[in-house]
Design a protein around this motif. Structure first.
Motif, PDB file in Angstrom:
ATOM      1  N   LEU A 149      75.196  56.444  31.775  1.00 58.84           N
ATOM      2  CA  LEU A 149      74.848  55.399  30.710  1.00 58.84           C
ATOM      3  C   LEU A 149      75.682  55.949  29.521  1.00 58.84           C
ATOM      4  O   LEU A 149      75.833  57.020  29.003  1.00 58.84           O
ATOM      5  N   PRO A 150      76.595  54.724  28.970  1.00 58.44           N
ATOM      6  CA  PRO A 150      77.346  55.528  27.760  1.00 58.44           C
ATOM      7  C   PRO A 150      76.470  55.344  26.614  1.00 58.44           C
ATOM      8  O   PRO A 150      75.511  55.106  26.131  1.00 58.44           O
ATOM      9  N   GLY A 151      77.206  56.288  25.458  1.00 62.59           N
ATOM     10  CA  GLY A 151      76.676  56.293  24.088  1.00 62.59           C
ATOM     11  C   GLY A 151      75.639  57.369  24.034  1.00 62.59           C
ATOM     12  O   GLY A 151      74.750  57.563  23.004  1.00 62.59           O
ATOM     13  N   TRP A 152      75.210  58.286  25.067  1.00 61.04           N
ATOM     14  CA  TRP A 152      74.110  59.336  24.992  1.00 61.04           C
ATOM     15  C   TRP A 152      74.536  60.640  25.439  1.00 61.04           C
ATOM     16  O   TRP A 152      75.272  60.656  26.577  1.00 61.04           O
ATOM     17  N   LYS A 153      74.170  61.577  25.165  1.00 61.27           N
ATOM     18  CA  LYS A 153      74.515  62.919  25.457  1.00 61.27           C
ATOM     19  C   LYS A 153      73.238  63.625  25.901  1.00 61.27           C
ATOM     20  O   LYS A 153      72.197  63.799  25.130  1.00 61.27           O
ATOM     21  N   TRP A 154      72.978  64.063  27.271  1.00 58.81           N
ATOM     22  CA  TRP A 154      71.823  64.513  27.532  1.00 58.81           C
ATOM     23  C   TRP A 154      71.884  66.258  27.840  1.00 58.81           C
ATOM     24  O   TRP A 154      72.889  66.510  28.343  1.00 58.81           O
ATOM     25  N   ARG A 155      70.571  66.736  27.555  1.00 59.56           N
ATOM     26  CA  ARG A 155      70.557  68.209  27.985  1.00 59.56           C
ATOM     27  C   ARG A 155      70.173  68.124  29.413  1.00 59.56           C
ATOM     28  O   ARG A 155      69.706  67.267  30.143  1.00 59.56           O
ATOM     29  N   LEU A 156      70.313  69.597  29.917  1.00 63.02           N
ATOM     30  CA  LEU A 156      69.776  69.623  31.367  1.00 63.02           C
ATOM     31  C   LEU A 156      68.365  69.337  31.492  1.00 63.02           C
ATOM     32  O   LEU A 156      67.571  69.719  30.554  1.00 63.02           O
ATOM     33  N   PRO A 157      68.151  68.732  32.657  1.00 59.82           N
ATOM     34  CA  PRO A 157      66.739  68.345  32.816  1.00 59.82           C
ATOM     35  C   PRO A 157      65.756  69.576  32.981  1.00 59.82           C
ATOM     36  O   PRO A 157      66.354  70.491  33.667  1.00 59.82           O
ATOM     37  N   HIS A 158      64.501  69.669  32.678  1.00 57.44           N
ATOM     38  CA  HIS A 158      63.330  70.499  32.938  1.00 57.44           C
ATOM     39  C   HIS A 158      62.435  70.156  33.750  1.00 57.44           C
ATOM     40  O   HIS A 158      61.864  69.005  33.632  1.00 57.44           O
ATOM     41  N   ALA A 159      62.278  70.803  34.894  1.00 61.11           N
ATOM     42  CA  ALA A 159      61.285  70.522  36.038  1.00 61.11           C
ATOM     43  C   ALA A 159      60.081  70.557  35.211  1.00 61.11           C
ATOM     44  O   ALA A 159      59.532  71.348  34.831  1.00 61.11           O
ATOM     45  N   ILE A 160      59.141  69.653  35.719  1.00 62.63           N
ATOM     46  CA  ILE A 160      57.656  69.417  35.308  1.00 62.63           C
ATOM     47  C   ILE A 160      56.962  70.515  36.173  1.00 62.63           C
ATOM     48  O   ILE A 160      57.018  70.221  37.416  1.00 62.63           O
ATOM     49  N   PRO A 161      56.083  71.458  36.038  1.00 66.66           N
ATOM     50  CA  PRO A 161      55.446  72.273  36.645  1.00 66.66           C
ATOM     51  C   PRO A 161      54.549  71.479  37.506  1.00 66.66           C
ATOM     52  O   PRO A 161      54.244  70.340  37.526  1.00 66.66           O
ATOM     53  N   ASN A 162      54.556  71.960  39.135  1.00 71.56           N
ATOM     54  CA  ASN A 162      53.865  71.442  39.820  1.00 71.56           C
ATOM     55  C   ASN A 162      54.196  70.203  40.455  1.00 71.56           C
ATOM     56  O   ASN A 162      53.504  69.473  40.847  1.00 71.56           O
ATOM     57  N   SER A 163      55.274  69.796  40.253  1.00 70.69           N
ATOM     58  CA  SER A 163      56.074  68.440  40.575  1.00 70.69           C
ATOM     59  C   SER A 163      57.148  68.716  41.612  1.00 70.69           C
ATOM     60  O   SER A 163      57.955  69.694  41.114  1.00 70.69           O
ATOM     61  N   LYS A 164      57.235  67.918  42.441  1.00 69.01           N
ATOM     62  CA  LYS A 164      58.541  68.090  43.470  1.00 69.01           C
ATOM     63  C   LYS A 164      59.748  67.508  42.701  1.00 69.01           C
ATOM     64  O   LYS A 164      60.767  67.973  43.026  1.00 69.01           O
ATOM     65  N   ASN A 165      59.597  66.382  42.209  1.00 67.36           N
ATOM     66  CA  ASN A 165      60.932  65.681  41.671  1.00 67.36           C
ATOM     67  C   ASN A 165      60.871  65.064  40.349  1.00 67.36           C
ATOM     68  O   ASN A 165      61.813  64.239  40.052  1.00 67.36           O
ATOM     69  N   ARG A 166      59.915  65.319  39.696  1.00 69.94           N
ATOM     70  CA  ARG A 166      59.772  64.703  38.187  1.00 69.94           C
ATOM     71  C   ARG A 166      60.101  65.768  37.048  1.00 69.94           C
ATOM     72  O   ARG A 166      59.996  67.059  37.429  1.00 69.94           O
ATOM     73  N   VAL A 167      60.867  65.329  36.149  1.00 74.67           N
ATOM     74  CA  VAL A 167      61.312  66.132  35.123  1.00 74.67           C
ATOM     75  C   VAL A 167      61.378  65.662  33.823  1.00 74.67           C
ATOM     76  O   VAL A 167      61.038  64.437  33.674  1.00 74.67           O
ATOM     77  N   LEU A 168      61.422  66.557  32.792  1.00 78.24           N
ATOM     78  CA  LEU A 168      61.738  66.107  31.517  1.00 78.24           C
ATOM     79  C   LEU A 168      63.136  66.163  30.943  1.00 78.24           C
ATOM     80  O   LEU A 168      63.917  67.006  31.053  1.00 78.24           O
ATOM     81  N   LEU A 169      63.631  64.868  30.297  1.00 82.31           N
ATOM     82  CA  LEU A 169      64.999  64.760  30.053  1.00 82.31           C
ATOM     83  C   LEU A 169      65.037  64.367  28.723  1.00 82.31           C
ATOM     84  O   LEU A 169      64.366  63.489  27.989  1.00 82.31           O
ATOM     85  N   SER A 170      65.865  65.025  27.991  1.00 83.63           N
ATOM     86  CA  SER A 170      66.022  64.911  26.460  1.00 83.63           C
ATOM     87  C   SER A 170      67.449  64.667  26.184  1.00 83.63           C
ATOM     88  O   SER A 170      68.240  65.190  26.572  1.00 83.63           O
ATOM     89  N   GLY A 171      67.708  63.868  25.292  1.00 79.82           N
ATOM     90  CA  GLY A 171      69.125  63.534  24.807  1.00 79.82           C
ATOM     91  C   GLY A 171      69.175  62.862  23.482  1.00 79.82           C
ATOM     92  O   GLY A 171      68.224  62.511  22.823  1.00 79.82           O
ATOM     93  N   ALA A 172      70.173  62.555  22.839  1.00 86.15           N
ATOM     94  CA  ALA A 172      70.530  61.775  21.558  1.00 86.15           C
ATOM     95  C   ALA A 172      71.522  60.922  21.663  1.00 86.15           C
ATOM     96  O   ALA A 172      72.663  61.254  22.674  1.00 86.15           O
TER      97      ALA A 172
END
Length: 223
Positions: free
Chosen positions: A197-220
């Motif tokens: 997606l254009p217009g955003w810069k994302w940091r590396l995702p953080h794996a959510i503990p005890n989850s197989k494939n869900r993450v927290l993603l932050s960006g600006a």
């Protein structure tokens, strides 16, 4: 040893009682030690959630450990992205209050705006705020797209439930402060697609503990 929870009446889930020790244990992978006041808030919140859930669809989770971990633990995990604990936070599609209202419990100085268009869910959120006597939490009963442009200058915009990320980010970009960021609870595959997606810069995702494939993603937004 007392069991982590019990039901005084098996016919209803509203009588589930979860010990503070168990709540602390189940949340520990996501967040450091909680205060007694925070544990009490979670207890009251769960009681209201289960009571209201009989008439309003707020959660499909019935297992107490999963309820605490998935809703409160995963929400609290987002606190690691919030450096200014007194910042302005908007939770888009707040639903039953996760992550926004739970983050308010984790970070009491937070100024939390809970955006929820469903009238019954918005009423539930207001009831939790009243019952827990939470100052600095406000419910905005509206689709996020319909909010006035003056409702802006957020330091953090979070979302756990909105599926149309492209529309959400288009709305969020002009409403963030100069150093603001978006934080998304998201699947790993969706997180990978966000980089297209254009217009955003994302940091590396953080794996959510005890989850197989869900993450927290932050960006600006890209300035």
């Amino acid at each position: 040893m007392n069991p982590p929870f019990n039901r005084s009446n098996p016919a209803t889930t509203t009588n589930v009682v979860i010990s503070n020790k168990s709540i602390q244990e189940w949340i520990s992978p996501f967040y450091p030690e909680l205060s007694t006041a925070q544990l009490d808030h979670i207890q009251k919140y769960i009681s209201l959630l289960l009571l209201w859930n009989q008439k309003v669809s707020l959660t499909s989770i019935e297992n107490p450990q999963e309820l605490v971990s998935r809703h409160f633990g995963e929400s609290f995990f987002g606190a690691k992205f919030i450096e200014n604990v007194g910042c302005r936070l908007a939770d888009v599609g707040s639903g039953a209050g996760f992550p926004g209202l739970a983050l308010k419990i984790a970070l009491p100085e937070l100024q939390a705006f809970l955006i929820e268009q469903d009238t019954r869910k918005a009423t539930f959120l207001n009831e939790v705020i009243r019952a827990l006597n939470l100052e600095g939490a406000k419910v905005l009963r509206s689709p996020y797209e319909a909010l006035a442009s003056e409702i802006a200058n957020f330091d953090v915009i979070v979302s756990r439930a909105v599926g149309d990320h492209k529309s959400l980010l288009k709305w969020a970009a002009p409403r963030l402060s100069d150093s603001g960021q978006a934080v998304l609870w998201i699947g790993a595959e969706d997180a990978a697609r966000m980089n297209t997606l254009p217009g955003w810069k994302w940091r590396l995702p953080h794996a959510i503990p005890n989850s197989k494939n869900r993450v927290l993603l932050s960006g600006a937004p890209v300035k």
